[in-house]
Design a protein around this motif. Structure first.
Motif, PDB file in Angstrom:
ATOM      1  N   LEU A 108       5.501   8.413  -2.214  1.00 10.20           N
ATOM      2  CA  LEU A 108       5.368   7.101  -2.247  1.00 10.20           C
ATOM      3  C   LEU A 108       3.815   6.557  -2.488  1.00 10.20           C
ATOM      4  CD1 LEU A 108       8.424   5.938   0.003  1.00 10.20           C
ATOM      5  CD2 LEU A 108       7.862   5.344  -1.966  1.00 10.20           C
ATOM      6  N   LYS A 109       3.090   7.298  -1.473  1.00  9.04           N
ATOM      7  CA  LYS A 109       1.873   7.057  -1.287  1.00  9.04           C
ATOM      8  C   LYS A 109       1.540   7.415  -2.565  1.00  9.04           C
ATOM      9  CE  LYS A 109       1.255   7.199   3.942  1.00  9.04           C
ATOM     10  NZ  LYS A 109       0.780   7.595   5.183  1.00  9.04           N
ATOM     11  N   LYS A 110       1.489   8.541  -3.328  1.00  8.16           N
ATOM     12  CA  LYS A 110       0.601   8.538  -4.250  1.00  8.16           C
ATOM     13  C   LYS A 110       1.342   7.824  -5.890  1.00  8.16           C
ATOM     14  CE  LYS A 110       0.475  11.934  -7.583  1.00  8.16           C
ATOM     15  NZ  LYS A 110       0.985  14.199  -8.083  1.00  8.16           N
ATOM     16  N   PHE A 111       2.368   6.903  -6.381  1.00  5.16           N
ATOM     17  CA  PHE A 111       2.997   6.282  -6.190  1.00  5.16           C
ATOM     18  C   PHE A 111       2.345   4.840  -6.329  1.00  5.16           C
ATOM     19  CE2 PHE A 111       6.318   2.977  -8.140  1.00  5.16           C
ATOM     20  CZ  PHE A 111       5.745   3.323  -8.946  1.00  5.16           C
ATOM     21  N   ASP A 112       1.934   4.374  -4.709  1.00  8.79           N
ATOM     22  CA  ASP A 112       1.295   3.231  -5.032  1.00  8.79           C
ATOM     23  C   ASP A 112      -0.064   3.187  -5.076  1.00  8.79           C
ATOM     24  OD1 ASP A 112       0.932   0.709  -3.520  1.00  8.79           O
ATOM     25  OD2 ASP A 112      -0.288   1.733  -2.346  1.00  8.79           O
ATOM     26  N   GLU A 113      -0.862   4.323  -5.391  1.00  9.97           N
ATOM     27  CA  GLU A 113      -1.803   4.357  -5.936  1.00  9.97           C
ATOM     28  C   GLU A 113      -1.880   4.465  -7.084  1.00  9.97           C
ATOM     29  OE1 GLU A 113      -4.896   4.629  -4.030  1.00  9.97           O
ATOM     30  OE2 GLU A 113      -3.867   4.086  -2.295  1.00  9.97           O
ATOM     31  N   GLU A 114      -1.354   5.219  -7.511  1.00  9.52           N
ATOM     32  CA  GLU A 114      -0.543   5.511  -9.486  1.00  9.52           C
ATOM     33  C   GLU A 114      -0.560   4.022  -9.785  1.00  9.52           C
ATOM     34  OE1 GLU A 114       2.364   7.987 -10.512  1.00  9.52           O
ATOM     35  OE2 GLU A 114       1.188   9.629  -9.788  1.00  9.52           O
ATOM     36  N   VAL A 115       0.577   3.305  -8.822  1.00  5.72           N
ATOM     37  CA  VAL A 115       0.296   1.537 -10.112  1.00  5.72           C
ATOM     38  C   VAL A 115      -1.109   1.217  -9.445  1.00  5.72           C
ATOM     39  CG1 VAL A 115       1.938  -0.423  -9.175  1.00  5.72           C
ATOM     40  CG2 VAL A 115       3.029   2.086  -8.907  1.00  5.72           C
ATOM     41  N   LYS A 116      -1.341   0.952  -8.531  1.00  2.05           N
ATOM     42  CA  LYS A 116      -2.452   0.225  -8.826  1.00  2.05           C
ATOM     43  C   LYS A 116      -3.913   0.300  -9.515  1.00  2.05           C
ATOM     44  CE  LYS A 116      -2.738  -0.214  -3.492  1.00  2.05           C
ATOM     45  NZ  LYS A 116      -3.560   0.436  -1.785  1.00  2.05           N
ATOM     46  N   GLN A 117      -4.077   1.975 -10.127  1.00  6.19           N
ATOM     47  CA  GLN A 117      -5.224   2.304 -11.089  1.00  6.19           C
ATOM     48  C   GLN A 117      -4.479   1.941 -12.139  1.00  6.19           C
ATOM     49  OE1 GLN A 117      -5.498   6.700 -10.510  1.00  6.19           O
ATOM     50  NE2 GLN A 117      -6.635   6.465  -8.735  1.00  6.19           N
ATOM     51  N   PHE A 118      -3.215   1.771 -12.529  1.00  6.84           N
ATOM     52  CA  PHE A 118      -1.722   1.101 -13.637  1.00  6.84           C
ATOM     53  C   PHE A 118      -2.080  -0.054 -13.811  1.00  6.84           C
ATOM     54  CE2 PHE A 118       1.698  -0.357 -15.424  1.00  6.84           C
ATOM     55  CZ  PHE A 118       1.974   0.155 -16.819  1.00  6.84           C
ATOM     56  N   ASP A 119      -1.956  -0.669 -12.870  1.00  3.83           N
ATOM     57  CA  ASP A 119      -2.536  -2.116 -13.086  1.00  3.83           C
ATOM     58  C   ASP A 119      -3.850  -2.756 -12.786  1.00  3.83           C
ATOM     59  OD1 ASP A 119      -1.585  -5.031 -11.895  1.00  3.83           O
ATOM     60  OD2 ASP A 119      -2.828  -4.279 -10.825  1.00  3.83           O
ATOM     61  N   ALA A 120      -4.859  -1.620 -12.979  1.00  8.52           N
ATOM     62  CA  ALA A 120      -6.128  -2.102 -13.377  1.00  8.52           C
ATOM     63  C   ALA A 120      -6.685  -1.915 -14.960  1.00  8.52           C
ATOM     64  CB  ALA A 120      -7.111  -1.437 -12.287  1.00  8.52           C
ATOM     65  N   THR A 121      -5.910  -0.964 -15.197  1.00 11.51           N
ATOM     66  CA  THR A 121      -6.326  -0.161 -16.280  1.00 11.51           C
ATOM     67  C   THR A 121      -5.673  -1.259 -17.406  1.00 11.51           C
ATOM     68  OG1 THR A 121      -6.345   1.879 -16.178  1.00 11.51           O
ATOM     69  CG2 THR A 121      -5.352   1.192 -18.406  1.00 11.51           C
TER      70      THR A 121
END
Length: 250
Positions: A108-121
């Protein structure tokens, strides 16, 4: 006597709109100029595109892709969670379950980080796409503007540069305050490079700056709605403008 002098001189009277937001009018009054901004016309070309941009969610692509990414993760996570709790002995100290829960929490934490990076991109992608759409609209519209608009641009520019003469009277509508400033032109057109909103301007002596819209002549509202930014007054309207000058011993 003043009235006779003005009538004999046959000054023209012009309504000159310099801007929409008030800043340009205020600068003209403070600095003793009248200015003309051709860019006001350019914005009219993009009414439909700008309204479409305004109404479309700025992050529509980002949310579209984010939804797909979230649904994919949700399906995988649900299956893995079901597998993790299957056949667990709840009567024991549950070390196996704790390990699996910790592993799922890490996911879940890893997915949260991926979402943040994806959102910025995707935010950068949306911004880039909107800019490219606007550039395309600019190229399309400016390469072939409507003929009627070209006529308006040409007429306004001609009026401001050559037709308005020294000693002519100008009426400057202060749109945001619904009042009119009255002045007399004191010099020919000048191009002053790097002067911002005063780059295209003429020096003016301002006199009465607080004539309410409601005190203006009949039809003044129609002039404010006109596509032209510069209007030559004729007949009774011209006499009305000259009357303001005379009444205030300009």
């Amino acid at each position: 006597m003043v009235r006779d002098m003005i009538r004999e001189h046959r000054n023209n009277v012009w309504v000159v709109r310099t801007g929409y937001c008030g800043q340009q009018e205020t600068t003209c009054l403070e600095r003793g100029f009248i200015s003309f901004d051709p860019n006001l016309h350019v914005m009219d070309l993009f009414g439909n595109e700008l309204m479409d941009m305004k109404q479309r969610p700025q992050s529509y692509k980002r949310y579209l892709h984010f939804g797909d990414k979230y649904r994919d993760f949700d399906q995988k996570f649900r299956k893995e969670f079901e597998d993790a709790i299957k056949d667990i002995d709840y009567s024991a100290d549950r070390p196996e379950m704790m390990k699996k829960m910790q592993r799922l929490n890490g996911k879940l934490k890893k997915f949260d980080e991926e979402v943040k990076q994806f959102d910025a991109t995707m935010r950068k992608f949306d911004e880039f796409e909107r800019k490219e759409q606007m550039k395309k609209a600019l190229l399309t519209r400016l390469s072939s503007p409507p003929m009627a608009m070209l006529d308006t641009w040409a007429k306004d520019m001609m009026h401001f540069v050559t037709d308005i003469k020294t000693y002519d009277i100008v009426l400057l509508p202060i749109m945001c305050e619904k009042r009119v400033a009255v002045g007399r032109v004191r010099e020919p057109y000048q191009y002053r490079e790097g002067k911002g909103i005063l780059s295209h301007s003429r020096r003016v002596d301002w006199h009465d700056t607080r004539v309410p819209f409601e005190n203006m002549f009949f039809g003044f509202d129609d002039i404010l709605k006109s596509e032209s930014l510069i209007t030559l007054l004729e007949g009774d309207d011209r006499e009305f403008g000259l009357g303001i000058v005379v009444d205030n011993t300009f």
